[in-house]
Design a protein around this motif. Structure first.
Motif, PDB file in Angstrom:
ATOM      1  N   THR A  12     -31.684  -2.597  12.084  1.00 58.63           N
ATOM      2  CA  THR A  12     -31.438  -3.422  11.025  1.00 58.63           C
ATOM      3  C   THR A  12     -30.903  -2.290   9.776  1.00 58.63           C
ATOM      4  O   THR A  12     -31.462  -1.357  10.090  1.00 58.63           O
ATOM      5  CB  THR A  12     -32.537  -3.944  10.690  1.00 58.63           C
ATOM      6  N   ASP A  28     -24.400 -13.185   1.267  1.00 56.39           N
ATOM      7  CA  ASP A  28     -24.758 -13.821   2.733  1.00 56.39           C
ATOM      8  C   ASP A  28     -24.884 -12.498   3.839  1.00 56.39           C
ATOM      9  O   ASP A  28     -25.518 -12.724   4.546  1.00 56.39           O
ATOM     10  CB  ASP A  28     -23.672 -14.727   3.348  1.00 56.39           C
ATOM     11  N   TRP A  80     -27.537  -7.948   4.643  1.00 52.58           N
ATOM     12  CA  TRP A  80     -28.337  -7.127   5.497  1.00 52.58           C
ATOM     13  C   TRP A  80     -27.463  -7.542   6.851  1.00 52.58           C
ATOM     14  O   TRP A  80     -27.005  -8.652   6.928  1.00 52.58           O
ATOM     15  CB  TRP A  80     -29.756  -7.709   5.640  1.00 52.58           C
ATOM     16  N   GLU A 111     -26.721 -10.585  13.839  1.00 55.24           N
ATOM     17  CA  GLU A 111     -27.303 -11.318  12.806  1.00 55.24           C
ATOM     18  C   GLU A 111     -26.748 -10.903  11.334  1.00 55.24           C
ATOM     19  O   GLU A 111     -26.997  -9.582  11.214  1.00 55.24           O
ATOM     20  CB  GLU A 111     -28.745 -11.424  12.971  1.00 55.24           C
ATOM     21  N   THR A 112     -26.839 -11.842  10.314  1.00 55.16           N
ATOM     22  CA  THR A 112     -26.851 -11.344   8.919  1.00 55.16           C
ATOM     23  C   THR A 112     -27.899 -12.159   7.964  1.00 55.16           C
ATOM     24  O   THR A 112     -28.386 -13.004   8.810  1.00 55.16           O
ATOM     25  CB  THR A 112     -25.360 -11.757   8.354  1.00 55.16           C
ATOM     26  N   SER A 113     -28.190 -11.641   6.812  1.00 58.68           N
ATOM     27  CA  SER A 113     -29.111 -12.045   6.153  1.00 58.68           C
ATOM     28  C   SER A 113     -28.843 -11.861   4.590  1.00 58.68           C
ATOM     29  O   SER A 113     -28.253 -10.546   4.218  1.00 58.68           O
ATOM     30  CB  SER A 113     -30.585 -11.435   6.701  1.00 58.68           C
ATOM     31  N   SER A 114     -29.322 -12.604   3.760  1.00 61.63           N
ATOM     32  CA  SER A 114     -29.187 -12.246   2.249  1.00 61.63           C
ATOM     33  C   SER A 114     -30.476 -11.539   1.872  1.00 61.63           C
ATOM     34  O   SER A 114     -30.333 -11.092   0.653  1.00 61.63           O
ATOM     35  CB  SER A 114     -29.255 -13.394   1.600  1.00 61.63           C
ATOM     36  N   ASP A 115     -31.594 -11.577   2.589  1.00 55.64           N
ATOM     37  CA  ASP A 115     -32.765 -10.936   1.866  1.00 55.64           C
ATOM     38  C   ASP A 115     -33.394 -10.168   3.035  1.00 55.64           C
ATOM     39  O   ASP A 115     -34.406  -9.473   2.530  1.00 55.64           O
ATOM     40  CB  ASP A 115     -33.481 -11.916   1.352  1.00 55.64           C
ATOM     41  N   HIS A 137     -34.892 -11.008   5.547  1.00 57.88           N
ATOM     42  CA  HIS A 137     -36.265 -11.646   6.156  1.00 57.88           C
ATOM     43  C   HIS A 137     -35.722 -12.695   6.885  1.00 57.88           C
ATOM     44  O   HIS A 137     -36.151 -13.102   7.993  1.00 57.88           O
ATOM     45  CB  HIS A 137     -37.163 -11.997   4.981  1.00 57.88           C
ATOM     46  N   ASP A 138     -34.769 -13.666   6.331  1.00 57.78           N
ATOM     47  CA  ASP A 138     -34.517 -14.870   7.129  1.00 57.78           C
ATOM     48  C   ASP A 138     -32.891 -14.588   7.624  1.00 57.78           C
ATOM     49  O   ASP A 138     -32.096 -14.381   6.797  1.00 57.78           O
ATOM     50  CB  ASP A 138     -34.166 -16.149   6.255  1.00 57.78           C
ATOM     51  N   TRP A 139     -32.544 -14.815   8.905  1.00 54.93           N
ATOM     52  CA  TRP A 139     -31.486 -14.383   9.613  1.00 54.93           C
ATOM     53  C   TRP A 139     -30.902 -15.386  10.277  1.00 54.93           C
ATOM     54  O   TRP A 139     -31.303 -16.365  10.556  1.00 54.93           O
ATOM     55  CB  TRP A 139     -31.813 -13.110  10.585  1.00 54.93           C
ATOM     56  N   THR A 140     -29.411 -15.361  10.111  1.00 61.16           N
ATOM     57  CA  THR A 140     -28.491 -16.299  10.686  1.00 61.16           C
ATOM     58  C   THR A 140     -27.681 -15.344  11.807  1.00 61.16           C
ATOM     59  O   THR A 140     -27.140 -14.444  11.579  1.00 61.16           O
ATOM     60  CB  THR A 140     -27.438 -16.858   9.656  1.00 61.16           C
TER      61      THR A 140
END
Length: 814
Positions: free
Chosen positions: A158, A221, A224, A237-241, A243-246
């Motif tokens: 990460t 978006d 991270w 995976e990517t994340s804006s914060d 913590h929550d991943w897409t």
């Protein structure tokens, strides 16, 4: 551990997905702690708005409101979005090869760790802001590479992508994050192309991937990036914060991932142009959100020439608590649907006009006179049953003598209605057939659409698109409407669908599209067929066909105030009235809720009524702009395996206490419901032993008397004789090996305190988190949990060795 404090300068909290966050962690005072408060003091109290307090170094004036020299100007202002997280940097344990998740670096000490990163070609440095900055220079291929001692199997890499390079006239400019095989050119990771602005999820062999997943780069978006392997699948995976991943791409795990030891590399390349850089941060960090809200103000303090700003922040409930009182559900539903123009017609009796509440600037409905005589009295009749609104009464002398209402809705509304996209909505009541309810026309009367009742009381649409005689199209399933009852109609021009009282009454009949629609008529059309009765909640929309059916669902708002819908549905509805789209419901037990149709109270008060009725928990999320609503069954019979963590008494901080008092005692309770019986539940043995403990009677929003009785029995069974309990548990979480688990604990989480002193009633006690206060310092994270006894929520289970002892260890579930 490091804190991560980010401001959403210029962002709006109600649009969280559009906020670009700025990391201000380096300016947070290390001499003062970050303090956060969340939840309630105990399970019988309402959760309070979450707060955070932190001090910022303002030496250069960047946090001074109105300072044009600030890099954040002009957005240093009240209600600026803020989020606070803890970034937990992993530590390496065991022996090589290590899981790549143990590769951690926050780049905060001002020097590159040459043991961790032995290869630094290109002069990468750590910045004063605590980031890794890698140059992207013309003709230079850089590498910033770890030792080859890591494995991806069952692990993850990460990193925060803090800044991307600019193309700057180059013909080739890219920067990447790779996990590399022993074979050159074989690697998995992310690649950013500055020329195209594309972020690619790649699995390269020979430095190429024929089928990458390409994403248009978004600083919001894709803040991270992560590569993760699990169960023989690689995930990008990517994340804006953080913590929550897409998930952006998946691939069957390549053989080399399971058979080789890897290195991690952050290379860059540029051909021509001028130099720039890429910045990475918080490699390997686990991000644990602690607060999401807005800054109340930026007060400047001075000690000599030193300047600080102590910022107090509040979560979503601050905004909800300052919203005005709600109107009736019939009105709120229309407003939440975004009308082009909306005239509730609920003005007081002395009004001579009716106004638009859409906010789009539509002109007022004013009284028009046809012939002589007749009357139009505002606030002269009761609206639909669930509203308690007062609405007008139209009383003409004849079909062509009396009063009606007309408005020029204006250019803005005309544009919103568009060509053939207008949808009409209103409520009406009459005993007279052959009259006009409402109509919309172009200024030149070439385009006209009128809703009326035929001589037999059938709903009909009258229309022209050429200025000629109006064509009459009956709504086949809408008959007998001059019955003195309130009816609700929705008609859409595009689809030619009509809904009556929530039911589809006509589909696909050929009616011409309207255009240039701006003149609104209510209770008559151009002085003819004047309405006798009432019309209210008149709205016009410019919406798509898909939305027309949703508008039909407004019927229960006026008819019964959505009585009977589940509590979680009611919370979502009320949140929508407040402009909050994100509501997370947890648990399964949500009962039917009575009407809250009339207006007059604030949205939070209505939500609290639902919460109290359900013995539920309502609070703001700590990682997003949204609400959480937990059902009571979430706490039933907690499974030890689901505990957030366990902690030894010896590891607790001062402040832990055991209580056994009558603070929560209830052994008699009188309750009622709207339109129902008043009932009382008692615990006679408790009354005999301790005396009467009965709070004030209260109403709950149940739909039947049995549910009221069940709700009262649940309270009395829990608190007729509450046992000793730990109400405060203080932990310096940072010093604990299960730090991450402790940070995951939130409202309604359970944990066990074991190894209690011999004076305790039991060697271990399981508690439920009701709230907490936390103090975050460098290398210290003190959390004071406010807790209750988990046994209060134990319910009876047939033949269970623990939970079958009714009235001893358990009670009947509610």
């Amino acid at each position: 551990m490091a804190w991560l404090v980010e401001m959403g300068w210029g962002g709006l909290v109600q649009y969280p997905d559009t906020i670009t966050w700025t990391d201000i962690s380096q300016y947070v005072s290390t001499a003062r702690a970050i303090s956060i408060s969340r939840g309630a003091s105990d399970e019988i109290s309402e959760t309070q708005p979450g707060t955070a307090v932190l001090s910022l170094d303002n030496e250069d004036g960047r946090f001074t409101p109105g300072n044009s020299a600030s890099p954040y100007y002009p957005f240093v202002r009240r209600n600026a979005p803020i989020r606070i997280s803890v970034a937990v940097i992993p530590t390496r344990s065991g022996s090589a090869p290590y899981p790549v998740a143990q590769l951690g670096d926050d780049f905060d000490d001002g020097r590159v760790d040459t043991t961790l990163w032995p290869t630094n070609i290109g002069g990468a440095t750590e910045t004063a802001a605590g980031r890794l900055r890698i140059p992207v220079s013309p003709g230079v291929d850089t590498n910033f590479t770890s030792a080859r001692q890591w494995t991806l199997k069952g692990s993850k890499l990460t990193a925060k992508l803090a800044a991307v390079p600019a193309a700057n006239g180059s013909s080739n400019c890219a920067a990447s994050m790779w996990i590399t095989a022993t074979t050159s050119g074989t690697r998995i990771g992310w690649r950013y192309d500055a020329l195209t602005g594309v972020l690619a999820a790649m699995s390269q062999v020979g430095f190429a991937d024929a089928t990458p997943t390409n994403l248009p780069y978004s600083a919001i978006d894709h803040a991270w990036l992560r590569v993760r392997e699990s169960s023989n699948t690689v995930f990008w995976e990517t994340s804006s914060d953080g913590h929550d991943w897409t998930v952006r791409r998946t691939l069957a795990t390549p053989a080399w991932v399971t058979s080789q030891t890897h290195a991690v590399d952050f290379p860059t390349t540029r051909t021509g142009g001028t130099a720039s850089y890429i910045e990475w941060d918080l490699v390997g960090a686990e991000i644990k959100p602690r607060f999401w809200g807005t800054a109340n103000e930026f007060p400047i303090e001075w000690e000599g020439l030193a300047s600080t700003v102590t910022v107090t922040c509040t979560d979503l409930f601050k905004r909800l608590n300052r919203l005005p009182v709600l109107r009736s559900m019939a009105i709120e539903e229309v407003l939440a649907a975004g009308p082009a123009a909306f005239y509730p017609l609920t003005e007081p009796s002395d009004s001579t006009s009716a106004g638009d509440l859409s906010g789009n600037g539509a002109g007022s409905l004013t009284i028009q006179q046809a012939g002589t005589g007749g009357s139009l009295n505002m606030a002269a009749a009761s609206g639909p049953a669930a509203t308690e609104d007062q609405v007008p009464v139209f009383t003409p002398s004849s079909a062509s003598a009396g009063k009606w209402l007309q408005a020029n809705m204006g250019d803005a509304v005309q544009q919103l209605l568009g060509g053939g996209r207008a949808v009409f909505e209103c409520w009406f009541q009459t005993t007279t057939s052959g009259r006009v309810i409402m109509g919309v026309a172009s200024a030149d009367l070439q385009s006209v659409h009128v809703l009326s009742l035929s001589s037999s009381g059938q709903l009909q649409i009258e229309w022209t698109t050429s200025g000629g005689t109006l064509t009459v199209t009956p709504v086949l399933l809408a008959t007998g409407l001059a019955d003195g009852k309130w009816h609700h109609v929705v008609y859409g021009q595009y689809s030619n669908w009509a809904f009556l009282d929530g039911q589809l009454a006509m589909t696909g009949v050929s009616v011409g599209y309207g255009y240039d629609q701006r003149t609104l008529h209510v209770g008559g059309y151009r002085g003819t067929r004047l309405w006798s009765g009432s019309v209210a909640y008149v709205a016009v929309y410019g919406v798509t066909q898909a939305a027309e059916g949703l508008l039909a669902s407004h019927y229960p708002a006026g008819a019964n105030g959505y009585a009977g819908e589940r509590a979680d549905e009611r919370i979502r509805r009320l949140a929508r009235y407040a402009g909050v789209d994100s509501v997370t419901t947890v648990g399964d037990t949500f009962d039917a809720i009575a009407s809250q149709g009339p207006g007059g109270t604030q949205v939070v008060a209505r939500m609290r009524e639902v919460e109290a009725t359900e013995s539920a928990k309502l609070f703001a999320e700590r990682d997003y702009y949204g609400l959480a609503f937990q059902s009571r069954d979430l706490r039933y019979n907690p499974d030890p395996a689901s505990e957030a963590f366990a902690v030894a008494y010896a590891d607790l901080e001062p402040g832990t206490s055991l209580s056994d008092d009558d603070q929560k005692m209830v052994n008699s309770l009188q309750v009622s419901r709207p339109g129902g019986a008043t009932q009382r539940v008692t615990a006679p043995s408790s009354i005999t032993a301790f005396g009467l403990y009965e709070p004030q009677p209260f109403d709950i929003l149940k739909t039947n008397d049995n549910s009221v009785l069940d709700a009262a029995a649940w309270v009395v069974s829990r608190y007729a004789n509450p046992g000793p309990e730990l109400r405060e548990v203080a932990i310096d979480a940072y010093t604990m090996p299960n730090y991450l688990d402790i940070l995951d604990a939130d409202i309604s989480s359970g944990f066990t305190v074991y190894g209690l002193p011999s004076q305790a009633p039991a060697p271990s006690m399981r508690v439920t988190v009701e709230g907490y206060t936390e103090t975050i310092r460098e290398r210290s994270h003190l959390i004071q949990f406010h807790t209750s006894s988990s046994s209060n929520d134990s319910v009876w289970v047939l033949n269970d060795p623990v939970y079958s002892r009714l009235d001893s260890t358990t009670r009947l579930a509610y």
